[in-house]
Design an enzyme around this catalytic site. Structure first.
Site, PDB file in Angstrom:
ATOM      1  N   SER A 150       8.338  -3.439   9.093  1.00 14.32           N
ATOM      2  CA  SER A 150       7.111  -3.223   8.112  1.00 14.32           C
ATOM      3  C   SER A 150       5.874  -4.196   8.390  1.00 14.32           C
ATOM      4  O   SER A 150       5.971  -5.233   8.961  1.00 14.32           O
ATOM      5  CB  SER A 150       7.515  -3.711   6.711  1.00 14.32           C
ATOM      6  OG  SER A 150       6.497  -3.892   5.889  1.00 14.32           O
TER       7      SER A 150
ATOM      8  N   TYR B 225      12.090  -9.164   0.778  1.00 14.51           N
ATOM      9  CA  TYR B 225      11.866  -7.855   1.690  1.00 14.51           C
ATOM     10  C   TYR B 225      11.168  -8.441   2.986  1.00 14.51           C
ATOM     11  O   TYR B 225      11.495  -7.909   3.981  1.00 14.51           O
ATOM     12  CB  TYR B 225      10.931  -6.811   0.954  1.00 14.51           C
ATOM     13  CG  TYR B 225      10.673  -5.623   1.606  1.00 14.51           C
ATOM     14  CD1 TYR B 225      11.512  -4.554   1.981  1.00 14.51           C
ATOM     15  CD2 TYR B 225       9.275  -5.565   2.242  1.00 14.51           C
ATOM     16  CE1 TYR B 225      11.261  -3.297   2.453  1.00 14.51           C
ATOM     17  CE2 TYR B 225       9.023  -4.560   2.764  1.00 14.51           C
ATOM     18  CZ  TYR B 225       9.809  -3.544   2.935  1.00 14.51           C
ATOM     19  OH  TYR B 225       9.418  -2.433   3.873  1.00 14.51           O
TER      20      TYR B 225
END
Length: 289
Positions: A180, A193
């Site tokens: 990400s 995350y």
């Protein structure tokens, strides 16, 4: 396998769901945008999180390029989306099976690989796309349960699936992991995350070094804000959704079919001289790769 080609293992505990694409009013764009050219002809791919979002777009594009697909999804509530993805694959003239369960459990990862081999007889590509995220304003708000769950879903699952797949991958095989943009620029409300995405990037580079002598390439894709069920169904604070993606240089969120070609490139022989690398479909955000 049963008549419906849907495998459902025993699961003691299920984490929270990422959401159903079928319930979204503003549907993500998953459709491949160009004719296929046979770049994955005869190949078999496992695509995790393939019921919706980026995973669905990847499955559709891979099928158009000639691959059969093992569609892995998490919860019963996502079965309708998974069946839609299977129909998309079949409309492209390829075959698909749906496998439902928690990849954070090693046993299910083993069963996914076994089911793919039973149905298709081979395995060439592993797409580690499944993930979850939960926004928290303060680090103290992240419970131990959530922390363990996020790591289990986002990075343990990749270890488990690669461990299960490794004996069946040979020269020319490819593994593509989904990291990400948050790994590179950070995120003030996605601490756990973002940490898993850092682990995924390190895992990608290290696994590449581990497997490259056997002719197995390992790369990753680091999407920016992409319009998928993950974000409106709890992945972002509700008050932030109206402006989701508008802080990118392009001023909008991306669509899944704008990310899937990066996975295709890394999975096919076009990227035969690339391993340990990360591609960045992120709307123009400049990051150090």
């Amino acid at each position: 396998m049963n008549d419906s080609d849907t495998f459902q293992p025993e699961i003691d505990e299920q984490p929270r769901m990422p959401g159903a694409e079928s319930e979204m009013e503003d549907k993500p764009a998953w459709q491949p945008r160009f004719p296929g050219s046979g770049r994955l002809e005869g190949k078999v791919a496992i695509v995790t999180g393939a019921d919706s979002g980026i995973g669905r777009a990847v499955a559709a594009l891979f099928a158009r390029e000639g691959a059969d697909i093992a569609i892995v999804y998490f919860a019963d509530e996502e079965a309708e989306d998974a069946e839609k993805t299977r129909a998309i694959v079949r409309d492209e003239g390829r075959e698909a099976i749906c496998l439902q369960g928690d990849l954070g459990c090693r046993e299910f990862a083993d069963e996914v690989v076994a089911a793919a081999l039973e149905r298709f007889g081979r395995l060439d590509i592993v797409i580690n796309n499944a993930g979850e995220q939960h926004p928290d304003e303060e680090i103290e708000d992240i419970t131990e349960e959530q922390l363990r769950r996020t790591f289990q879903t986002n990075i343990f699952s990749m270890f488990f699936l690669v461990q299960a797949a490794r004996p069946h991958l040979g020269k020319g095989s490819a593994i593509v992991n989904c990291t990400s943009v948050t790994m590179y620029k950070g995120s003030d409300n996605l601490l756990d995350y973002s940490a898993t995405k850092g682990a995924i990037s390190a895992f990608t580079r290290s696994l590449s070094e581990n497997l490259i002598s056997d002719g197995i390439r390992v790369n990753a894709v680091a999407p920016g804000p992409i319009w998928t069920p993950l974000n409106p169904y709890g992945g972002q604070p509700p008050e932030d959704m109206d402006d989701f993606g508008k802080n990118t240089p392009m001023g909008r969120p991306g669509q899944p079919n704008e990310v899937a070609p990066a996975f295709l490139f890394l999975a096919c022989d076009d990227a035969s001289y690339m391993s340990g690398q990360v591609l960045h479909p992120n709307g123009g955000i400049i990051v150090a790769s």
